[in-house]
Scaffold this motif. Structure first.
Motif, PDB file in Angstrom:
ATOM      1  N   TYR A   1     -23.745 -13.144  13.653  1.00 41.56           N
ATOM      2  CA  TYR A   1     -23.628 -11.792  13.091  1.00 41.56           C
ATOM      3  C   TYR A   1     -24.949 -11.287  12.546  1.00 41.56           C
ATOM      4  CZ  TYR A   1     -20.545  -8.002  11.668  1.00 41.56           C
ATOM      5  OH  TYR A   1     -19.902  -6.808  11.561  1.00 41.56           O
TER       6      TYR A   1
ATOM      7  N   GLY B   1     -15.690  -2.309  13.609  1.00 42.52           N
ATOM      8  CA  GLY B   1     -16.075  -1.926  12.261  1.00 42.52           C
ATOM      9  C   GLY B   1     -17.476  -2.471  11.997  1.00 42.52           C
ATOM     10  N   CYS B   2     -17.912  -2.438  10.740  1.00 40.86           N
ATOM     11  CA  CYS B   2     -19.210  -3.024  10.401  1.00 40.86           C
ATOM     12  C   CYS B   2     -19.042  -3.815   9.117  1.00 40.86           C
ATOM     13  CB  CYS B   2     -20.275  -1.951  10.225  1.00 40.86           C
ATOM     14  SG  CYS B   2     -21.863  -2.622   9.679  1.00 40.86           S
ATOM     15  N   GLY B   3     -19.212  -5.122   9.213  1.00 37.98           N
ATOM     16  CA  GLY B   3     -19.040  -5.978   8.042  1.00 37.98           C
ATOM     17  C   GLY B   3     -20.213  -5.948   7.091  1.00 37.98           C
TER      18      GLY B   3
ATOM     19  N   TRP C   1      -4.599   3.058   5.922  1.00 41.63           N
ATOM     20  CA  TRP C   1      -5.833   2.799   5.180  1.00 41.63           C
ATOM     21  C   TRP C   1      -6.581   1.646   5.861  1.00 41.63           C
ATOM     22  CZ3 TRP C   1      -8.995   5.018   1.989  1.00 41.63           C
ATOM     23  CH2 TRP C   1      -9.963   4.240   1.320  1.00 41.63           C
ATOM     24  N   THR C   2      -7.860   1.851   6.096  1.00 40.52           N
ATOM     25  CA  THR C   2      -8.686   0.864   6.790  1.00 40.52           C
ATOM     26  C   THR C   2     -10.026   0.805   6.082  1.00 40.52           C
ATOM     27  OG1 THR C   2      -7.641   1.620   8.846  1.00 40.52           O
ATOM     28  CG2 THR C   2      -9.572   0.209   9.071  1.00 40.52           C
ATOM     29  N   ASP C   3     -10.490  -0.396   5.784  1.00 43.65           N
ATOM     30  CA  ASP C   3     -11.751  -0.484   5.053  1.00 43.65           C
ATOM     31  C   ASP C   3     -12.521  -1.736   5.476  1.00 43.65           C
ATOM     32  OD1 ASP C   3     -13.715   0.300   3.305  1.00 43.65           O
ATOM     33  OD2 ASP C   3     -12.417   0.384   1.553  1.00 43.65           O
TER      34      ASP C   3
ATOM     35  N   PRO D   1      -7.655 -12.822  12.346  1.00 46.07           N
ATOM     36  CA  PRO D   1      -7.639 -13.222  13.752  1.00 46.07           C
ATOM     37  C   PRO D   1      -6.260 -13.744  14.150  1.00 46.07           C
ATOM     38  CG  PRO D   1      -9.563 -14.116  12.628  1.00 46.07           C
ATOM     39  CD  PRO D   1      -8.690 -13.503  11.567  1.00 46.07           C
TER      40      PRO D   1
ATOM     41  N   LEU E   1     -15.477 -17.889  16.473  1.00 44.96           N
ATOM     42  CA  LEU E   1     -14.737 -17.564  15.256  1.00 44.96           C
ATOM     43  C   LEU E   1     -13.997 -18.784  14.712  1.00 44.96           C
ATOM     44  CD1 LEU E   1     -13.223 -14.094  16.273  1.00 44.96           C
ATOM     45  CD2 LEU E   1     -14.959 -14.486  14.515  1.00 44.96           C
TER      46      LEU E   1
ATOM     47  N   ARG F   1       0.851  -1.175   0.000  1.00 43.82           N
ATOM     48  CA  ARG F   1       0.000   0.000   0.000  1.00 43.82           C
ATOM     49  C   ARG F   1       0.893   1.233   0.000  1.00 43.82           C
ATOM     50  NH1 ARG F   1      -4.644  -2.361   0.173  1.00 43.82           N
ATOM     51  NH2 ARG F   1      -5.267  -3.762   1.844  1.00 43.82           N
TER      52      ARG F   1
ATOM     53  N   MET G   1      -1.940   7.662  -1.818  1.00 44.73           N
ATOM     54  CA  MET G   1      -2.990   6.897  -2.468  1.00 44.73           C
ATOM     55  C   MET G   1      -3.800   7.785  -3.387  1.00 44.73           C
ATOM     56  SD  MET G   1      -4.337   4.654   0.756  1.00 44.73           S
ATOM     57  CE  MET G   1      -5.649   3.909  -0.199  1.00 44.73           C
TER      58      MET G   1
ATOM     59  N   LEU H   1      -8.926  -0.866  17.054  1.00 46.60           N
ATOM     60  CA  LEU H   1      -9.210   0.082  15.970  1.00 46.60           C
ATOM     61  C   LEU H   1      -8.922   1.523  16.390  1.00 46.60           C
ATOM     62  CD1 LEU H   1     -12.549  -1.160  14.323  1.00 46.60           C
ATOM     63  CD2 LEU H   1     -10.255  -1.245  13.352  1.00 46.60           C
TER      64      LEU H   1
ATOM     65  N   SER I   1     -14.043  -4.501   3.764  1.00 44.75           N
ATOM     66  CA  SER I   1     -13.790  -5.870   3.302  1.00 44.75           C
ATOM     67  C   SER I   1     -12.372  -6.321   3.618  1.00 44.75           C
ATOM     68  CB  SER I   1     -14.049  -5.971   1.790  1.00 44.75           C
ATOM     69  OG  SER I   1     -13.140  -5.148   1.093  1.00 44.75           O
ATOM     70  N   THR I   2     -11.455  -5.373   3.698  1.00 44.19           N
ATOM     71  CA  THR I   2     -10.052  -5.739   3.909  1.00 44.19           C
ATOM     72  C   THR I   2      -9.652  -5.773   5.388  1.00 44.19           C
ATOM     73  OG1 THR I   2      -9.556  -3.401   3.536  1.00 44.19           O
ATOM     74  CG2 THR I   2      -9.198  -4.903   1.695  1.00 44.19           C
ATOM     75  N   HIS I   3     -10.463  -5.179   6.263  1.00 45.75           N
ATOM     76  CA  HIS I   3     -10.057  -5.065   7.660  1.00 45.75           C
ATOM     77  C   HIS I   3     -11.092  -5.585   8.667  1.00 45.75           C
ATOM     78  CE1 HIS I   3      -7.318  -2.384   5.550  1.00 45.75           C
ATOM     79  NE2 HIS I   3      -6.495  -2.499   6.572  1.00 45.75           N
ATOM     80  N   THR I   4     -12.374  -5.363   8.423  1.00 50.39           N
ATOM     81  CA  THR I   4     -13.357  -5.784   9.428  1.00 50.39           C
ATOM     82  C   THR I   4     -14.554  -6.509   8.800  1.00 50.39           C
ATOM     83  OG1 THR I   4     -14.512  -3.659   9.352  1.00 50.39           O
ATOM     84  CG2 THR I   4     -12.757  -3.883  10.977  1.00 50.39           C
ATOM     85  N   PRO I   5     -14.300  -7.549   7.986  1.00 50.80           N
ATOM     86  CA  PRO I   5     -15.429  -8.332   7.473  1.00 50.80           C
ATOM     87  C   PRO I   5     -16.049  -9.162   8.603  1.00 50.80           C
ATOM     88  CG  PRO I   5     -13.379  -9.417   6.928  1.00 50.80           C
ATOM     89  CD  PRO I   5     -13.009  -8.107   7.579  1.00 50.80           C
ATOM     90  N   PRO I   6     -17.214  -9.783   8.354  1.00 50.25           N
ATOM     91  CA  PRO I   6     -17.889 -10.538   9.418  1.00 50.25           C
ATOM     92  C   PRO I   6     -17.046 -11.651  10.034  1.00 50.25           C
ATOM     93  CG  PRO I   6     -19.385 -10.171   7.587  1.00 50.25           C
ATOM     94  CD  PRO I   6     -18.038  -9.689   7.135  1.00 50.25           C
TER      95      PRO I   6
ATOM     96  N   PHE J   1      -4.979  -7.821  10.111  1.00 51.62           N
ATOM     97  CA  PHE J   1      -6.335  -7.813  10.658  1.00 51.62           C
ATOM     98  C   PHE J   1      -6.959  -9.202  10.720  1.00 51.62           C
ATOM     99  CE2 PHE J   1      -7.967  -3.495  11.470  1.00 51.62           C
ATOM    100  CZ  PHE J   1      -6.778  -2.818  11.262  1.00 51.62           C
TER     101      PHE J   1
ATOM    102  N   VAL K   1     -14.100 -11.363  11.043  1.00 54.78           N
ATOM    103  CA  VAL K   1     -13.116 -10.736  11.919  1.00 54.78           C
ATOM    104  C   VAL K   1     -13.798  -9.877  12.985  1.00 54.78           C
ATOM    105  CG1 VAL K   1     -11.310  -8.942  11.940  1.00 54.78           C
ATOM    106  CG2 VAL K   1     -11.296 -10.694  10.161  1.00 54.78           C
ATOM    107  N   ASP K   2     -14.948  -9.347  12.628  1.00 54.76           N
ATOM    108  CA  ASP K   2     -15.563  -8.290  13.430  1.00 54.76           C
ATOM    109  C   ASP K   2     -16.103  -8.726  14.796  1.00 54.76           C
ATOM    110  OD1 ASP K   2     -16.107  -5.495  13.426  1.00 54.76           O
ATOM    111  OD2 ASP K   2     -18.233  -5.961  13.218  1.00 54.76           O
TER     112      ASP K   2
ATOM    113  N   MET L   1      -8.078  -6.171  -2.831  1.00 55.08           N
ATOM    114  CA  MET L   1      -9.162  -6.353  -1.869  1.00 55.08           C
ATOM    115  C   MET L   1      -8.916  -7.527  -0.932  1.00 55.08           C
ATOM    116  SD  MET L   1     -11.097  -3.847  -2.510  1.00 55.08           S
ATOM    117  CE  MET L   1     -12.800  -4.079  -1.984  1.00 55.08           C
ATOM    118  N   SER L   2      -7.696  -8.057  -0.906  1.00 57.89           N
ATOM    119  CA  SER L   2      -7.435  -9.159   0.023  1.00 57.89           C
ATOM    120  C   SER L   2      -7.353  -8.623   1.440  1.00 57.89           C
ATOM    121  CB  SER L   2      -6.123  -9.856  -0.350  1.00 57.89           C
ATOM    122  OG  SER L   2      -5.047  -8.948  -0.201  1.00 57.89           O
ATOM    123  N   MET L   3      -7.617  -9.509   2.393  1.00 56.90           N
ATOM    124  CA  MET L   3      -7.560  -9.095   3.798  1.00 56.90           C
ATOM    125  C   MET L   3      -6.180  -8.556   4.134  1.00 56.90           C
ATOM    126  SD  MET L   3      -9.991  -9.237   6.071  1.00 56.90           S
ATOM    127  CE  MET L   3      -9.055  -9.295   7.594  1.00 56.90           C
ATOM    128  N   ASP L   4      -6.159  -7.461   4.878  1.00 56.75           N
ATOM    129  CA  ASP L   4      -4.898  -7.003   5.453  1.00 56.75           C
ATOM    130  C   ASP L   4      -4.464  -8.067   6.474  1.00 56.75           C
ATOM    131  OD1 ASP L   4      -2.964  -5.827   7.103  1.00 56.75           O
ATOM    132  OD2 ASP L   4      -3.747  -3.826   6.671  1.00 56.75           O
TER     133      ASP L   4
END
Lengths: 240, 591
Positions: A216, B247-249, B41-43, A41, A236, A22, A26, B65, B45-50, A39, B52-53, A33-36
């Motif tokens: 969820y 976040g919110c997934g 950068w935090t978003d 678990p 999870l 990244r 920017m 966060l 789908s890439t940081h807090t999808p369901p 982040f 992970v959230d 769009m892959s997971m960071d």
């Protein structure tokens, strides 16, 4: 997949994920769009050995304290049976144990605790456990002539009660009440956090209170107000 | 050595709600905008999808966060004669850790302030006389903007965020539902209110029986799928119960990420510099304008971003600290109440009641961050204060937010042992039968409530920490006691078997214990130049190309959450810049 296998596979997933590049600057919407990976678990991985609570006496003291704070009874397993000692070890080995979020620049001013209305620390949680556990064991040896872990439960309870209400003083190196509170919050964290972190085995803590865990979506249930929904908890950790 | 980037039309410092709203307006107007944010950068789908959230330990307990106290904290003291102490652990400062700021992890309360909140001084004097407004301690001042002037911009913010609610007053007419005390709205909310959950049912029934006026809190947690005016799609809230600090997934909690970035990031005239922390602004030689912002990048290099227009949209502490550290405008002096930067720090004055029920199923795990019921019968000036020893009031609300089991483990009836089998037994019984009434009280500025630079403690860049000097005004303390008593009455009417009133204002203020995280002020707006740092368009009185936007501008604080008002002010300022300022750069208001 069993619990242990799941923990390992999630860990491997984290290690295998590519690090997206990244740019600092920017322009345009990020296309990656892959997971960071930071982040994903971060599960507790039990290699069979402890990383911080390496001394047998420290593990025995923590186990004894935790099992009085959350004992085994007809409502479920004890803290140590639920994995809370391993949970604590993992937490103390990581950023929490290092006090990574704390502002630790000195000096600690003499009026800090009074103005803050809560104790403040420059020491890390890892350091506070090292000092506190040693002081608790020394206190038991001095007043009872035995290890804290070997005392009868009513004596253990009396010492813990004294730590909680301030009538037991573990000496000048320890804020005794604050050390009690640290152990209490950590054992609760172990008992009620997602099993991915090593505690709350079989979701025992969640089953005890009726918390459905990492579900969820409650849209199907939101209109059924006041009902006992009888929802089984989920974690999870993948079920299979 | 400071390196210099190419000049931009506009530099925006901090890309949270304010920065994102302003960047969207200004890039759409054709300006070349560079935003600088200290976060990564935090978003969604890439940081807090369901997957992970829903993780209480990581996001709510460890607050991963948020920006940690290690990087962003302040010192505090109650009175001028004390030595201020650093806030070392989590407390009232809940800054966002990534791009999007606190707008990513917030709960999503979608409030407007009431008309009274913008004119506390004027209306208090008109209704109760000068002595009530000037009791020797309070330092009341009006905003220089009225609710009616701000209404179109509230409407715009609600449309962008997709706020779910039910109007109480439209074009001056009461609808018979919603909040009958609210300021008149031009139209209803963009999406309908969320569902009424069990704690809310109990609260609504009780307050209706008491002749009060309950309504569902407007939420930036969306009740149904929605496409906002920017063309961005959002989803419906799933009542997952992982909202505040998460976040919110589902793309259903409004945030810069969910509502603005998908459009903003695609604009060719927009650039973001991440992991870059602005420490100061540069001034022109004539002292009448600023020339840009200086930041420290991830490698520790100091870089200057020159711009024709500089906009501070950082957290209120940082807006204040950057001005003080840059030597812009006169710092506030509490001894003679002169100066403007750091002036009028306010907080929120919180009391309430914890409640336990027998044999109910509150099911707290079903919830949304902002979801709850409220009465405004005791908020603002909605009730007669003639015989009361305070001004203002509180939104009295019950929440259906979450049932996080670590956080709730202390919520046991008074006298219950906090550990052992007694703890387990009590928690097993009451986890699903606990609710709370929270009085979100207004906070009035005082002559000695202010911020300056700390003489002893510094941050990781060597910049002095902000020093906060504050304690609750007596008027606010009296208000909190009054509203606590009202909440106890409601709790008993709700049928709780155990009630326990609490009042954060019966002790001195502290930054180390979270009564609220709504810290406010420091760069107050106003029409009166000697008592305000920015004019009613949030333009610096002293440097006309500098705008300071956010809750730093509130001269007083209301019994509501601040984000809606922050959003409305940001949009209004952006429009003033795009429509007026760029054509004729100079003061937008004579002062």
């Amino acid at each position: 997949m069993n619990r242990r296998g799941a923990l390992f596979s999630l860990g491997a997933m984290a290690a295998a994920a590519a690090t997206p590049v990244r740019a600092l600057e920017m322009k345009g919407y990020p296309t990656d769009m892959s997971m960071d990976p930071a982040f994903l678990p971060r599960p507790a991985i039990h290699g069979g050995s402890f990383q911080v609570l390496t001394a047998d006496i420290d593990r025995r003291t923590v186990t004894a304290v935790f099992d009085r704070l959350i004992p085994a009874d007809d409502l479920g397993a004890s803290a140590s049976e639920a994995g809370c000692v391993e949970f604590l070890d993992m937490q103390l080995a990581g950023p929490f144990g290092e006090g990574a979020s704390l502002y630790r620049k000195g000096p600690k001013l003499p009026n800090e605790d009074e103005l803050a209305q809560t104790p403040q620390f420059i020491e890390t949680p890892r350091e506070r456990y090292a000092t506190g556990l040693a002081a608790l064991e020394a206190f038991a040896q001095k007043t009872e002539g035995a290890s804290f872990a070997d005392l009868p439960e009513p004596r253990q309870d009396a010492i813990l009660k004294g730590m909680e209400d301030g009538t037991v003083d573990l000496g000048p190196d320890v804020n005794t009440k604050a050390f009690f509170e640290l152990m209490l919050i950590n054992v609760r964290e172990g008992y009620f956090s997602d099993p991915i972190y090593g505690g709350n085995k079989d979701m025992v803590g969640w089953k005890m209170i009726g918390f459905p865990g990492a579900r969820y979506d409650y849209r199907l249930y939101a209109d059924r107000t006041g009902e006992d929904l009888g929802l089984e908890p989920v974690s999870l950790i993948p079920r299979d | 050595m400071t390196t210099k980037r190419q000049k931009a039309d506009v530099v925006i410092v901090g890309l949270g709600w304010s920065g994102a709203l302003m960047a969207e307006e200004l890039t759409r107007a054709g300006l070349n905008v560079v935003a600088i944010d200290r976060g990564a950068w935090t978003d969604t789908s890439t940081h807090t999808p369901p997957s992970v959230d829903p993780d209480e330990l990581r996001w709510s307990q460890r607050k991963e966060l948020l920006s940690p106290p290690r990087d962003n904290t302040a010192t505090f003291r109650n009175t001028l004669d004390q030595t201020a102490i650093p806030t070392r652990n989590w407390g009232v400062f809940e800054l966002g850790g990534g791009v999007g700021g606190a707008g990513f992890h917030w709960a999503g309360m979608g409030w407007r302030f009431s008309p009274w909140d913008f004119e506390v001084r004027k209306q208090t004097i008109e209704r109760y006389g000068l002595a009530k407004a000037e009791d020797g301690e309070l330092q009341l001042q009006d905003w220089g903007v009225t609710y009616d002037e701000l209404e179109p911009f509230y409407d715009r913010w609600e449309r962008i965020a997709g706020v779910s609610g039910r109007a109480g007053v439209i074009k001056g007419e009461k609808t018979g539902v919603g909040n009958p005390f609210e300021g008149s709205r031009s139209r209803d909310y963009p999406t309908p209110a969320l569902k009424t959950l069990r704690a809310m049912e109990l609260f609504n029934d009780a307050t209706n029986r008491m002749g009060l006026n309950p309504f569902t809190i407007p939420t930036a947690n969306l009740s149904e799928p929605y496409v906002n005016p920017l063309g961005v799609s959002m989803g419906a809230c799933s009542y997952c119960g992982f909202c505040l600090y998460f976040g919110c997934g589902n793309f259903s909690k409004s945030s810069p990420q969910a509502c603005i970035f998908p459009v903003l990031m695609r604009r060719p005239n927009f650039t973001v510099l991440t992991k870059s922390c602005v420490t100061r602004l540069t001034k022109a030689n004539d002292g009448k304008t600023v020339t840009g912002a200086v930041y420290v990048d991830e490698q520790g290099n100091e870089v200057e971003q020159p711009a024709d227009i500089v906009i501070l949209t950082a957290f209120m502490m940082d807006n204040t600290r950057i001005l003080l550290h840059s030597g812009i405008s006169k710092p506030y002096d509490p001894r003679d109440q002169t100066g403007v930067v750091g002036r009028n720090f306010t907080f929120q004055t919180v009391s309430g009641t914890d409640m336990w029920f027998e044999d109910d199923n509150i099911n707290p795990f079903i919830g949304a961050g902002a979801l709850g019921s409220q009465i405004d019968d005791y908020n603002g000036d909605n009730f007669d204060h003639s015989d009361l020893d305070f001004i203002g009031g509180a939104g009295i609300l019950t929440l259906s937010r979450d049932g996080l089991p670590i956080a709730k483990a202390n919520a046991l009836p008074p006298g219950t042992q906090r550990w052992g089998s007694e703890f387990k037994k009590s928690y097993a019984k009451y986890y699903r039968n606990y609710a709370t009434i929270f009085n979100q009280g207004c906070s009035m500025p005082t002559k000695t409530g202010y911020m300056d630079l700390d003489p002893n403690f510094k941050d990781k860049f060597g910049v002095p920490l902000l020093r906060l000097t504050y304690d609750y005004a007596q008027s606010d303390r009296n208000m909190a006691k009054f509203t606590m008593d009202r909440s106890l009455e409601i709790a008993r009417e709700m049928g709780a078997s155990h009630v326990n009133g609490f009042n954060f204002a019966d002790k001195p203020f502290t930054t180390a214990i979270v009564a609220s995280d709504h810290v406010i002020g420091g760069v107050p707006m106003g029409a009166d130049r000697p008592t305000s740092a920015v004019n009613p368009y949030l333009q610096s009185w002293d440097c006309h190309n500098l705008f300071v936007v956010g809750a730093s501008a509130f001269p007083t604080n209301a019994g509501y959450n601040p984000t809606g008002t922050v959003g409305a002010l940001a949009i209004r300022t952006a429009r003033a810049i795009a429509d007026t300022y760029v054509k004729n750069p100079g003061a937008l208001v004579e002062g």
